[in-house]
Design a protein around this motif. Structure first.
Motif, PDB file in Angstrom:
ATOM      1  N   GLN A 114       0.828  -1.200   0.000  1.00 26.02           N
ATOM      2  CA  GLN A 114       0.000   0.000   0.000  1.00 26.02           C
ATOM      3  C   GLN A 114       0.869   1.259   0.000  1.00 26.02           C
ATOM      4  N   GLU A 115       1.966   1.229   0.742  1.00 26.44           N
ATOM      5  CA  GLU A 115       2.877   2.374   0.741  1.00 26.44           C
ATOM      6  C   GLU A 115       3.449   2.601  -0.658  1.00 26.44           C
ATOM      7  N   GLY A 116       3.817   1.502  -1.344  1.00 25.96           N
ATOM      8  CA  GLY A 116       4.337   1.637  -2.696  1.00 25.96           C
ATOM      9  C   GLY A 116       3.303   2.149  -3.676  1.00 25.96           C
ATOM     10  N   LEU A 117       2.080   1.640  -3.574  1.00 26.11           N
ATOM     11  CA  LEU A 117       1.018   2.097  -4.474  1.00 26.11           C
ATOM     12  C   LEU A 117       0.673   3.556  -4.238  1.00 26.11           C
ATOM     13  N   LEU A 118       0.701   3.977  -2.974  1.00 24.91           N
ATOM     14  CA  LEU A 118       0.412   5.373  -2.659  1.00 24.91           C
ATOM     15  C   LEU A 118       1.497   6.282  -3.233  1.00 24.91           C
ATOM     16  N   ALA A 119       2.754   5.852  -3.133  1.00 27.07           N
ATOM     17  CA  ALA A 119       3.845   6.647  -3.694  1.00 27.07           C
ATOM     18  C   ALA A 119       3.712   6.761  -5.206  1.00 27.07           C
ATOM     19  N   HIS A 149       0.955   6.571  -6.892  1.00 27.05           N
ATOM     20  CA  HIS A 149      -0.213   7.418  -7.124  1.00 27.05           C
ATOM     21  C   HIS A 149       0.158   8.897  -7.013  1.00 27.05           C
ATOM     22  N   ARG A 150       0.973   9.231  -6.024  1.00 31.80           N
ATOM     23  CA  ARG A 150       1.352  10.631  -5.805  1.00 31.80           C
ATOM     24  C   ARG A 150       2.249  11.154  -6.919  1.00 31.80           C
ATOM     25  N   THR A 151       3.061  10.282  -7.500  1.00 35.72           N
ATOM     26  CA  THR A 151       4.038  10.733  -8.494  1.00 35.72           C
ATOM     27  C   THR A 151       3.606  10.457  -9.920  1.00 35.72           C
ATOM     28  N   SER A 166      -1.830   9.751 -13.837  1.00 30.53           N
ATOM     29  CA  SER A 166      -1.894   8.439 -14.483  1.00 30.53           C
ATOM     30  C   SER A 166      -1.563   7.364 -13.454  1.00 30.53           C
ATOM     31  N   ASP A 167      -2.522   6.510 -13.152  1.00 28.89           N
ATOM     32  CA  ASP A 167      -2.342   5.472 -12.143  1.00 28.89           C
ATOM     33  C   ASP A 167      -2.957   4.182 -12.684  1.00 28.89           C
ATOM     34  N   PRO A 168      -2.122   3.194 -13.057  1.00 23.88           N
ATOM     35  CA  PRO A 168      -2.675   1.976 -13.657  1.00 23.88           C
ATOM     36  C   PRO A 168      -3.273   1.004 -12.658  1.00 23.88           C
ATOM     37  N   TYR A 169      -3.091   1.255 -11.365  1.00 23.43           N
ATOM     38  CA  TYR A 169      -3.428   0.221 -10.387  1.00 23.43           C
ATOM     39  C   TYR A 169      -4.890   0.252  -9.959  1.00 23.43           C
ATOM     40  N   HIS A 170      -5.734   0.005 -10.948  1.00 29.55           N
ATOM     41  CA  HIS A 170      -7.164  -0.183 -10.709  1.00 29.55           C
ATOM     42  C   HIS A 170      -7.506  -1.642 -10.988  1.00 29.55           C
ATOM     43  N   ILE A 171      -8.529  -2.127 -10.332  1.00 29.28           N
ATOM     44  CA  ILE A 171      -9.073  -3.445 -10.631  1.00 29.28           C
ATOM     45  C   ILE A 171     -10.543  -3.259 -10.963  1.00 29.28           C
ATOM     46  N   GLN A 172     -11.016  -4.001 -11.951  1.00 31.87           N
ATOM     47  CA  GLN A 172     -12.414  -3.887 -12.360  1.00 31.87           C
ATOM     48  C   GLN A 172     -12.991  -5.268 -12.618  1.00 31.87           C
ATOM     49  N   PHE A 207      -8.933   7.869  -8.922  1.00 29.34           N
ATOM     50  CA  PHE A 207      -9.453   7.939  -7.566  1.00 29.34           C
ATOM     51  C   PHE A 207      -8.647   8.946  -6.763  1.00 29.34           C
ATOM     52  N   ASP A 208      -9.281   9.528  -5.769  1.00 25.05           N
ATOM     53  CA  ASP A 208      -8.602  10.354  -4.778  1.00 25.05           C
ATOM     54  C   ASP A 208      -8.364   9.474  -3.559  1.00 25.05           C
ATOM     55  N   LEU A 209      -7.131   9.022  -3.372  1.00 22.09           N
ATOM     56  CA  LEU A 209      -6.853   8.082  -2.296  1.00 22.09           C
ATOM     57  C   LEU A 209      -6.871   8.732  -0.922  1.00 22.09           C
ATOM     58  N   SER A 210      -6.903  10.053  -0.874  1.00 23.18           N
ATOM     59  CA  SER A 210      -7.025  10.725   0.421  1.00 23.18           C
ATOM     60  C   SER A 210      -8.477  10.805   0.876  1.00 23.18           C
ATOM     61  N   ALA A 211      -9.402  10.424   0.003  1.00 18.70           N
ATOM     62  CA  ALA A 211     -10.826  10.383   0.349  1.00 18.70           C
ATOM     63  C   ALA A 211     -11.211   8.944   0.672  1.00 18.70           C
TER      64      ALA A 211
END
Length: 469
Positions: free
Chosen positions: A24-29, A31-33, A37-43, A118-122
């Motif tokens: 989660q720490e890696g994904l958040l980093a 996401h921030r950078t 563009s953030d590919p880490y979605h699942i559908q 997504f807004d991961l801070s929400a």
């Protein structure tokens, strides 16, 4: 297009604050950078045929989320020593019923939802769209950021949703789920220094990065990945990615499975070894490194198999190929190495790579697909609604991902790769050649007892290993 919008939940209030997991720490980093563009979605997309009660389905989703409050998490990484997940008492459910546009392409709504950030801070980075095609035909489109849920958890979650739906929205008959906090507590109890030392010993200091893609740049593969998959549905990569596939026949799959059993290794280890050989050919190395996704579900945590959330992790695997030695013994050695490192797989990828004195050890990934319970997810409710999983989509930031899975008795090997706008891959050969080479080696492995690896072949046929695109 018309929309009915519904929300569930109430005013914010904090129910819990948990440490973030290493991934989660890696994904958040990332996401921030990522610059948006953030590919880490699942559908996950489900077809629902029959007299569906849309409001009951919404209430059933709300009840399932209430059972797993970590799905409501918001992520905070500013003003704190380490990222944390803040879990509110309640949060609105992002739910819409959407009338299909006549003549529109079936995946259009799903693709648009996948791309939307997504807004991961929400709280609660997930959304549900119920696409209404007729009174008796719907599609449920669930999209979430991988930071809250992995691919093993998704079918567990939807199994609960439909069980609650059958009970008219009442979840009281279901056994209480094990708390996600128990897993976070397990992580906190690990001897991180001991695990880091073990990774340093396993990788060796100064390990040379192993990059397949000519397009790979420093920092491109520096973080974790969240590409756990479910094996029960047709799976498609996210936008900007494409896929190729090769497969063993049912007889060849049986032979390989029997061979693995005789050598006390898993089919996943055999596939990992075959990939290491192919990677060695393509990079002209006998010492290769690739990433692999691990389940991250420690058996000593009570109820871990039925928990819903994010557990997976990405770790490196270093394979030193010995062309003059018996191929089968090398598969066995790889299985021992992987098994010995299992208790240390919880450590974050960035920390592991630092033990090797590197930042970007690899730019390829192997993800062996599994499905909890082994079923295909198709079910018919007592109300007469037939639910059929249609597809699961996700993607990674890695240039090439290998996705093996046994489906209907056949070992299928998929290659997922990134494309730029001109269709270029940055790979040394065409992706279909890569997956064909892996399957060719898997067919040859059962004949490898007493055979030197160099005589097993490379998996590439004439013209396949020429470096042409």
């Amino acid at each position: 297009m018309t929309q009915d919008t519904a929300a569930a939940g109430g005013a914010p209030g904090i129910a819990d604050i948990l440490a973030g997991t290493p991934l989660q720490e890696g994904l958040l980093a990332l996401h921030r950078t990522g610059g948006g563009s953030d590919p880490y979605h699942i559908q996950c997309v489900f077809r629902m045929d029959g007299p569906l009660d849309a409001d009951l389905l919404r209430r059933s989703v709300v009840a399932a989320v209430d059972r797993h409050p970590n799905l409501r998490a918001a992520f905070v990484d500013r003003g704190v020593p380490h990222p944390v997940q803040v879990i509110p008492v309640s949060a609105p459910l992002d739910w819409e019923v959407v009338d299909a546009v006549p003549g529109a392409a079936d995946p259009a709504v799903a693709a648009a939802e996948f791309r939307r950030p997504f807004d991961l801070s929400a709280p609660s980075p997930m959304r549900f769209r119920l696409l209404r095609r007729s009174a008796t035909r719907h599609e449920l489109i669930f999209t979430a950021h991988h930071i809250i849920i992995d691919g093993w958890s998704a079918p567990l979650f939807f199994r609960e949703v439909m069980e609650i739906y059958e009970a008219d929205g009442d979840a009281s008959h279901l056994p209480a789920p094990a708390p996600y906090r128990a897993y976070i507590a397990w992580l906190a109890e690990r001897s991180r220094d001991r695990s880091l030392a073990r990774w340093r010993e396993r990788l060796g200091e100064g390990t040379t990065p192993c990059h397949l893609s000519a397009a790979a740049a420093p920092g491109d593969a520096a973080s974790g990945d969240s590409t756990d998959r479910t094996g029960s549905t047709d799976r498609t990569p996210g936008p900007g990615h494409a896929t190729v596939e090769a497969a063993l026949g049912t007889a060849a799959t049986r032979v390989l499975t029997d061979w693995c059993r005789a050598h006390r290794v898993t089919v996943s280890t055999a596939t990992l070894f075959a990939w290491a050989v192919v990677l060695g050919v393509l990079t002209d190395r006998d010492d290769v490194v690739t990433g692999t996704v691990v389940s991250g579900r420690p058996p000593e945590v009570p109820g871990i198999g039925s928990m819903v959330g994010m557990f997976i992790n990405t770790v490196p695997v270093r394979v030193r190929l010995r062309p003059g030695d018996d191929a089968a013994s090398q598969v066995e050695a790889l299985h021992r190495d992987v098994t010995e490192m299992r208790e240390h797989e919880y450590v974050g990828l960035a920390d592991i790579q630092r033990q090797a004195g590197q930042r970007d050890l690899f730019d390829t990934l192997v993800v062996y697909q599994n499905t909890p319970g082994g079923d295909d997810g198709v079910r018919t409710t007592s109300q007469g609604v037939r639910v059929t999983p249609l597809r699961t989509a996700d993607s990674t930031h890695y240039p090439f991902t290998l996705v093996p899975a046994v489906v209907d008795g056949r070992l299928t090997v998929r290659g997922e790769y990134r494309e730029d706008h001109a269709g270029r891959t940055g790979l040394p050969v065409r992706p279909e050649r890569i997956v064909r080479a892996v399957t060719a080696l898997l067919e040859a492995l059962p004949l490898s007892d007493g055979t030197a690896l160099a005589r097993l072949g490379t998996g590439f046929g004439a013209g396949d290993g020429d470096g042409g695109g």
